[in-house]
Design an enzyme around this catalytic site. Structure first.
Site, short mmCIF file in Angstrom:
data_model
loop_
_atom_site.label_atom_id
_atom_site.label_comp_id
_atom_site.label_asym_id
_atom_site.label_seq_id
_atom_site.Cartn_x
_atom_site.Cartn_y
_atom_site.Cartn_z
N SER A 125 0.84 -1.19 0.00
CA SER A 125 0.00 0.00 0.00
C SER A 125 0.88 1.25 0.00
CB SER A 125 -0.84 -0.06 1.28
OG SER A 125 -1.28 1.22 1.66
N TYR A 150 -2.21 -0.53 10.69
CA TYR A 150 -2.42 -1.10 9.35
C TYR A 150 -1.19 -0.84 8.47
CZ TYR A 150 -3.82 -1.50 4.51
OH TYR A 150 -3.84 -1.83 3.18
N LYS A 154 1.88 -3.38 6.60
CA LYS A 154 2.35 -3.41 5.20
C LYS A 154 3.86 -3.23 5.14
CE LYS A 154 -1.60 -4.30 3.40
NZ LYS A 154 -1.87 -5.66 2.93
P1 NAD Z 1 -11.13 -6.75 1.09
O1 NAD Z 1 -11.39 -6.64 2.55
O2 NAD Z 1 -12.27 -6.48 0.17
O3 NAD Z 1 -10.54 -8.18 0.75
C1 NAD Z 1 -9.69 -8.88 1.62
C2 NAD Z 1 -10.24 -10.29 1.76
O4 NAD Z 1 -9.40 -11.04 2.63
C3 NAD Z 1 -11.64 -10.32 2.36
O5 NAD Z 1 -12.48 -11.08 1.50
C4 NAD Z 1 -11.45 -11.00 3.71
O6 NAD Z 1 -12.58 -11.76 4.09
C5 NAD Z 1 -10.20 -11.84 3.46
N1 NAD Z 1 -9.43 -12.16 4.66
C6 NAD Z 1 -8.97 -11.31 5.60
N2 NAD Z 1 -8.29 -11.97 6.56
C7 NAD Z 1 -8.32 -13.28 6.19
C8 NAD Z 1 -7.79 -14.47 6.78
N3 NAD Z 1 -7.14 -14.46 7.94
N4 NAD Z 1 -7.99 -15.65 6.14
C9 NAD Z 1 -8.67 -15.69 4.97
N5 NAD Z 1 -9.20 -14.61 4.38
C10 NAD Z 1 -9.02 -13.41 4.99
O7 NAD Z 1 -9.90 -5.80 0.77
P2 NAD Z 1 -9.34 -5.29 -0.63
O8 NAD Z 1 -9.70 -3.88 -0.78
O9 NAD Z 1 -9.70 -6.25 -1.70
O10 NAD Z 1 -7.79 -5.35 -0.34
C11 NAD Z 1 -6.98 -6.42 -0.76
C12 NAD Z 1 -5.57 -6.19 -0.30
O11 NAD Z 1 -5.09 -4.96 -0.83
C13 NAD Z 1 -5.40 -6.07 1.21
O12 NAD Z 1 -4.20 -6.69 1.57
C14 NAD Z 1 -5.33 -4.58 1.46
O13 NAD Z 1 -4.62 -4.28 2.62
C15 NAD Z 1 -4.59 -4.14 0.22
N6 NAD Z 1 -4.83 -2.74 -0.14
C16 NAD Z 1 -6.11 -2.31 -0.29
C17 NAD Z 1 -6.36 -0.98 -0.60
C18 NAD Z 1 -7.75 -0.47 -0.71
O14 NAD Z 1 -7.96 0.73 -0.52
N7 NAD Z 1 -8.74 -1.30 -1.02
C19 NAD Z 1 -5.27 -0.11 -0.79
C20 NAD Z 1 -3.97 -0.59 -0.65
C21 NAD Z 1 -3.76 -1.93 -0.32
C1 WQD Z 2 -9.19 9.73 0.80
C2 WQD Z 2 -9.29 11.23 1.00
C3 WQD Z 2 -9.54 11.93 3.29
C4 WQD Z 2 -13.51 10.30 3.95
C5 WQD Z 2 -6.53 4.79 2.99
C6 WQD Z 2 -5.36 4.05 3.55
C7 WQD Z 2 -4.44 3.63 2.45
C8 WQD Z 2 -5.20 2.84 1.41
C9 WQD Z 2 -6.37 3.60 0.90
C10 WQD Z 2 -5.12 0.55 2.11
C11 WQD Z 2 -8.49 11.71 2.20
C12 WQD Z 2 -10.74 12.30 2.46
C13 WQD Z 2 -12.32 10.65 3.35
C14 WQD Z 2 -14.43 11.32 4.27
C15 WQD Z 2 -12.91 12.95 3.40
N1 WQD Z 2 -5.73 1.63 1.92
N2 WQD Z 2 -12.03 11.95 3.09
N3 WQD Z 2 -14.09 12.61 3.98
O1 WQD Z 2 -6.90 7.80 3.77
O2 WQD Z 2 -6.07 8.17 1.41
O3 WQD Z 2 -6.05 5.94 2.33
O4 WQD Z 2 -7.19 3.96 2.02
O5 WQD Z 2 -3.97 0.30 1.97
O6 WQD Z 2 -3.46 2.86 3.02
O7 WQD Z 2 -4.67 4.90 4.45
O8 WQD Z 2 -8.21 6.95 1.79
O9 WQD Z 2 -10.54 7.02 1.08
O10 WQD Z 2 -10.01 7.20 3.54
O11 WQD Z 2 -9.47 9.09 2.04
O12 WQD Z 2 -12.67 14.12 3.16
O13 WQD Z 2 -15.51 11.07 4.84
O14 WQD Z 2 -10.64 11.55 1.28
O15 WQD Z 2 -9.20 12.98 4.15
O16 WQD Z 2 -7.94 12.92 1.85
P1 WQD Z 2 -6.76 7.32 2.40
P2 WQD Z 2 -9.64 7.50 2.16
#
Ligand code: NAD
Ligand code: WQD
Length: 334
Positions: A125, A150, A154
């Site tokens: 991330s 979180y 990562k």
């Molecule tokens: P998500 O929550 O939709 O999907 C994750 C899945 O993993 C879920 O279906 C959950 O049930 C499963 N899971 C969690 N713990 C588990 C365990 N112990 N055993 C088996 N299954 C398990 O999330 P996503 O948005 O699809 O994210 C996928 C990956 O990408 C994650 O590692 C997340 O940290 C990373 N990521 C997501 C974002 C984002 O904003 N969506 C951004 C950066 C990184």
């Molecule tokens: C986006 C922007 C808020 C909600 C997080 C994790 C990052 C990644 C993505 C997993 C920011 C603003 C939000 C609201 C707002 N996930 N906002 N009002 O914080 O950039 O990133 O999710 O890895 O690691 O930190 O994403 O969607 O929460 O926010 O103004 O009600 O929207 O301040 O600028 P963020 P977000």
């Protein structure tokens, strides 16, 4: 070639499975314990692609079950999505976050190293960069101070993988640092699973548009940015999914078996810009107010993505219009 997708019922995992199936990959195995998703996702995947995924209900923190899975199935590639991902929840439940995200990774690596896995692709991330001093951030930008447990999971995950790759030279390991994945599949059948209390901006926008929430609070309007609101690199989930297919075919030419890639568009968009784009493209007026800054928020972050573009031969193609349009279509079909 057998491919394991962990977290395959989740948001990014399900979109990746669809593309894998559409591109002719067979023998896809998904592991999920539905902590943040539902088994019904696999039916939707079949509805879209006409193809089936083999799925297992396994908690990856269960070492014995995870290792047995690897012993019984000859997995060549692991795409490891499964993790808990809510930043505020991780602050309130740090032990659950460290326990789930780190133990799952360790169990997978242990299963992989003893059972002939050739490649591991890890969901990292942009949160590993913390609050960056210089923009855009490139893969060379050092880790910043983790703003949440979180983000720490990562950073720790990447460090574990780097050490694992040093010892297991025959396994190609890739960390993909996603910026802000948004949007949904064009079919409108699949998207980010519904949560009652979303933390991320786009689900908050779509729930407000659907009148499931009264308003959006813009967290801060006095940042040092063009309109005072924070800047992020929003990227369509299907562009993120596509990078995983490219990563399956990637081989590091420099004789290294650990690589890191930024998955962002390279373009920063402010909170107010995304709200206005949503209103214009979907012809909806959103109720929003300006509120206080959110603790731990980074002022601005966006990616330098030239390494991913050239080494993975990957190009993000979906624009902001496609992102907000598909997000809204998904919300209406949910
Ligand atoms: P998500 O929550 O939709 O999907 C994750 C899945 O993993 C879920 O279906 C959950 O049930 C499963 N899971 C969690 N713990 C588990 C365990 N112990 N055993 C088996 N299954 C398990 O999330 P996503 O948005 O699809 O994210 C996928 C990956 O990408 C994650 O590692 C997340 O940290 C990373 N990521 C997501 C974002 C984002 O904003 N969506 C951004 C950066 C990184
Ligand atoms: C986006 C922007 C808020 C909600 C997080 C994790 C990052 C990644 C993505 C997993 C920011 C603003 C939000 C609201 C707002 N996930 N906002 N009002 O914080 O950039 O990133 O999710 O890895 O690691 O930190 O994403 O969607 O929460 O926010 O103004 O009600 O929207 O301040 O600028 P963020 P977000």
């Amino acid at each position: 070639m057998n491919i394991l997708i962990t977290g395959g019922a989740g948001y990014i995992g399900s979109h990746t499975i669809i593309q894998l199936l559409e591109q002719g990959y067979e023998n896809l195995y998904s592991i999920d314990n539905y902590l943040n998703s539902s088994e019904s996702t696999y039916q939707k995947i079949e509805e879209i692609t006409g193809k089936k995924v083999i799925f297992f209900d396994i908690d990856l923190t269960d070492k014995a079950s995870t290792e047995t899975f690897f012993e019984l199935n000859q997995i060549a590639v692991v795409i490891h999505f499964a993790a808990l991902k809510s930043v505020p929840d991780s602050v309130n439940m740090p032990l659950e976050y460290y326990g789930n995200n780190i133990n799952s990774l360790l169990n997978i690596l242990s299963g992989a190293e003893s059972n002939g896995v050739e490649k591991i692709i890890f969901s990292s991330s942009c949160s590993v960069y913390g609050n960056p001093e210089k923009l855009p951030v490139s893969e060379e930008t050092p880790f910043g101070k983790a703003e949440s447990p979180y983000a720490s999971t990562k950073q720790m995950g990447e460090n574990i993988l780097k050490d694992f790759a040093k010892k297991n030279k025959e396994i190609e390991v890739i960390s993909l640092r996603y910026f802000n994945p948004v949007g949904a599949h064009t079919s409108g059948v699949i998207g980010e699973p519904f949560t009652k209390r979303p933390n991320n901006l786009v689900p908050i926008i779509t729930q407000t548009a659907a009148k499931l929430r009264k308003k959006i609070t813009v967290f801060g309007s006095n940042y040092n940015t063009s309109d005072g609101s924070c800047i992020r690199d929003y990227i369509h989930v299907d562009d993120i999914a596509n990078a995983h297919i490219k990563a399956i075919n990637f081989k590091n030419k420099e004789n290294l078996n650990y690589s890191v890639f930024n998955l962002g568009t390279g373009k920063g968009t402010s909170v107010l810009e995304i709200i206005k784009a949503f209103e214009k493209i979907n012809n909806i007026t959103l109720n929003y107010t300006i509120g206080k800054r959110r603790l731990g928020d980074v002022e601005a972050i966006y990616a330098e993505n030239t390494v991913a573009r050239s080494a993975l031969n990957w190009t993000p193609t979906r624009d902001l219009e496609t992102m907000v349009k598909s997000a809204w279509r998904w919300q209406q079909n949910m």
